[in-house]
Write an enzyme that holds these catalytic residues in place. Structure first.
Site, PDB file in Angstrom:
ATOM      1  CD  GLU A  51       0.643 -10.469  -3.791  1.00  0.00           C
ATOM      2  OE1 GLU A  51      -0.514 -10.895  -3.735  1.00  0.00           O
ATOM      3  OE2 GLU A  51       1.097  -9.627  -2.981  1.00  0.00           O
ATOM      4  CB  CYS A  55      10.308  -5.403  -2.462  1.00  0.00           C
ATOM      5  SG  CYS A  55       8.632  -5.944  -2.859  1.00  0.00           S
ATOM      6  CB  THR A  56       6.934  -4.974   2.258  1.00  0.00           C
ATOM      7  OG1 THR A  56       5.978  -4.717   1.207  1.00  0.00           O
ATOM      8  CG2 THR A  56       7.415  -3.663   2.828  1.00  0.00           C
ATOM      9  CG  HIS A  57       5.567  -8.733  -2.013  1.00  0.00           C
ATOM     10  ND1 HIS A  57       5.145  -7.438  -1.991  1.00  0.00           N
ATOM     11  CD2 HIS A  57       4.486  -9.486  -2.355  1.00  0.00           C
ATOM     12  CE1 HIS A  57       3.859  -7.392  -2.334  1.00  0.00           C
ATOM     13  NE2 HIS A  57       3.441  -8.622  -2.559  1.00  0.00           N
ATOM     14  CB  CYS A 104       4.252  -0.600  -0.392  1.00  0.00           C
ATOM     15  SG  CYS A 104       4.614  -0.706  -2.150  1.00  0.00           S
ATOM     16  CG  ASN A 105      10.622  -1.040   0.214  1.00  0.00           C
ATOM     17  OD1 ASN A 105      11.549  -0.533   0.809  1.00  0.00           O
ATOM     18  ND2 ASN A 105      10.062  -2.167   0.631  1.00  0.00           N
ATOM     19  CB  THR A 106       6.802   0.405  -5.146  1.00  0.00           C
ATOM     20  OG1 THR A 106       7.522  -0.831  -5.150  1.00  0.00           O
ATOM     21  CG2 THR A 106       6.760   0.975  -6.536  1.00  0.00           C
ATOM     22  CE1 TYR A 165      -0.870  -1.289  -6.485  1.00  0.00           C
ATOM     23  CE2 TYR A 165       0.080   0.511  -5.219  1.00  0.00           C
ATOM     24  CZ  TYR A 165      -1.019  -0.228  -5.602  1.00  0.00           C
ATOM     25  OH  TYR A 165      -2.242   0.098  -5.105  1.00  0.00           O
ATOM     26  N   GLY A 166       5.282  -2.557  -8.747  1.00  0.00           N
ATOM     27  CA  GLY A 166       6.702  -2.265  -8.970  1.00  0.00           C
ATOM     28  C   GLY A 166       7.093  -1.933 -10.380  1.00  0.00           C
ATOM     29  CG  ASP A 207       2.421  -4.291   0.062  1.00  0.00           C
ATOM     30  OD1 ASP A 207       3.195  -3.541  -0.566  1.00  0.00           O
ATOM     31  OD2 ASP A 207       2.425  -5.530  -0.106  1.00  0.00           O
ATOM     32  CB  SER A 208       1.108  -3.559  -4.192  1.00  0.00           C
ATOM     33  OG  SER A 208       2.171  -4.426  -3.851  1.00  0.00           O
TER      34      SER A 208
HETATM   35  N1  DGL Z   1       5.669  -4.808  -1.649  1.00  0.00           N
HETATM   36  C1  DGL Z   1       5.882  -3.692  -2.479  1.00  0.00           C
HETATM   37  C2  DGL Z   1       7.200  -3.008  -2.217  1.00  0.00           C
HETATM   38  O1  DGL Z   1       7.635  -3.014  -1.085  1.00  0.00           O
HETATM   39  C3  DGL Z   1       5.482  -3.723  -3.907  1.00  0.00           C
HETATM   40  C4  DGL Z   1       5.645  -4.932  -4.721  1.00  0.00           C
HETATM   41  C5  DGL Z   1       4.915  -4.745  -6.025  1.00  0.00           C
HETATM   42  O2  DGL Z   1       3.692  -4.540  -5.973  1.00  0.00           O
HETATM   43  O3  DGL Z   1       5.547  -4.783  -7.083  1.00  0.00           O
HETATM   44  O4  DGL Z   1       7.794  -2.423  -3.078  1.00  0.00           O
END
Ligand code: DGL
Length: 273
Positions: A154, A186-188, A75-77, A44-45, A12-13
């Site tokens: 984060e 988003c996995t966060h 990570c979805n992105t 990353y988003g 993931d990011s």
């Molecule tokens: N956790 C990531 C996702 O699922 C990315 C979040 C990010 O880095 O912006 O998209």
């Protein structure tokens, strides 16, 4: 070809992918994980497809040096923008989080109005909408980019009035459109689930794609005869965690999320991959 005792690469990011790692550990406890979080370059988003693809390839090259037997893009992105590139780069099984999340949301909605909260990248890619309407073209998909959520997570601001206020503003638009299902795309975001639940109430089901992703991984390993049948505590090795910056901060976070005080995180210079 790696053996069945080889680990699964999960990335993931940042810390968000730990929500997926946790679910994998719960559903297939014999499997060892090598986790990478790109803490130097998160989020990353809000980055371009070209940048996300370049970062993703570097992470994949690093994980390949760890002799992984499969890759989970937690990570979805990265799943939305770069899964095709990853599949071209490696000959291992690759699982992303978007498709499993879309599938479970369609199975849950009653009024066929599904909300998706995710990064700007994931929403902009239109991936959730595409997967959902491929399964059921009568479903309405309402997306909302929530760029402040990832930095709040984060920073560990999971239970904080600032996060609650940001969430209230982001979700208002979706709630006004009468959704009955909300994908935490988003996995966060599952780390914000208590705050999100307080806002949306019982009327809206929260979907965490992590559960379905781990289930799909288990199914794939089973079908391909790739499951590790040796009990974890007899393998003589532990899960491994790598980041691109701030290893100690990551360790503290991971210890809390995974409820494990034995985590040791190493720093990798990801730009060299
Ligand atoms: N956790 C990531 C996702 O699922 C990315 C979040 C990010 O880095 O912006 O998209």
């Amino acid at each position: 070809m790696p053996d069945n005792g080889a680990p699964i690469g999960v990335f993931d990011s940042g810390v968000g992918g730990l929500t997926v790692a946790k679910e994998i550990m719960a559903q297939i406890p014999n499997e060892r994980i090598v986790y990478f979080g790109d803490t130097a370059r998160v989020p990353y988003g809000s980055k371009s497809k070209a940048t996300i693809t370049k970062f993703t390839k570097q992470i994949v090259r690093f994980l390949m040096t760890q002799d992984v037997k499969a890759l989970v893009i937690a990570c979805n992105t990265m799943s939305a923008y770069a899964i095709d590139e990853v599949e071209k780069e490696v000959s291992l099984p690759v699982i992303g989080v978007v498709k499993p999340g879309a599938r479970v949301a369609v199975s849950q909605t009653k009024n066929k109005r599904i909300g998706v909260i995710a990064t700007e990248g994931t929403i902009g890619s239109g991936m959730y909408e595409r997967f959902i309407t491929n399964i059921d073209p009568t479903v309405n998909v309402l997306g909302k980019a929530c760029p402040l959520f990832c930095p709040l997570v984060e920073e560990g601001m999971l239970d904080d009035p600032v996060t609650d206020e940001v969430a209230r503003r982001y979700l208002k638009e979706l709630m006004d459109q009468d959704i009955d299902t909300l994908i935490m795309g988003c996995t966060h975001y599952p780390l914000l689930a208590p705050a999100l639940k307080r806002l949306v109430g019982d009327k809206v089901r929260l979907v965490n794609p992590a559960y379905e992703t781990a289930r799909e991984l288990k199914e794939m390993l089973t079908e391909n005869g790739m499951l590790n049948d040796k009990p974890f505590n007899e393998q003589g090795k532990d899960h491994e965690f790598y980041v691109s910056d701030l290893a100690d901060k990551f360790t503290r976070f991971a210890a809390e999320i995974l409820d494990n005080n034995g985590i040791n995180t190493r720093k990798v210079d990801i730009e060299t991959y």
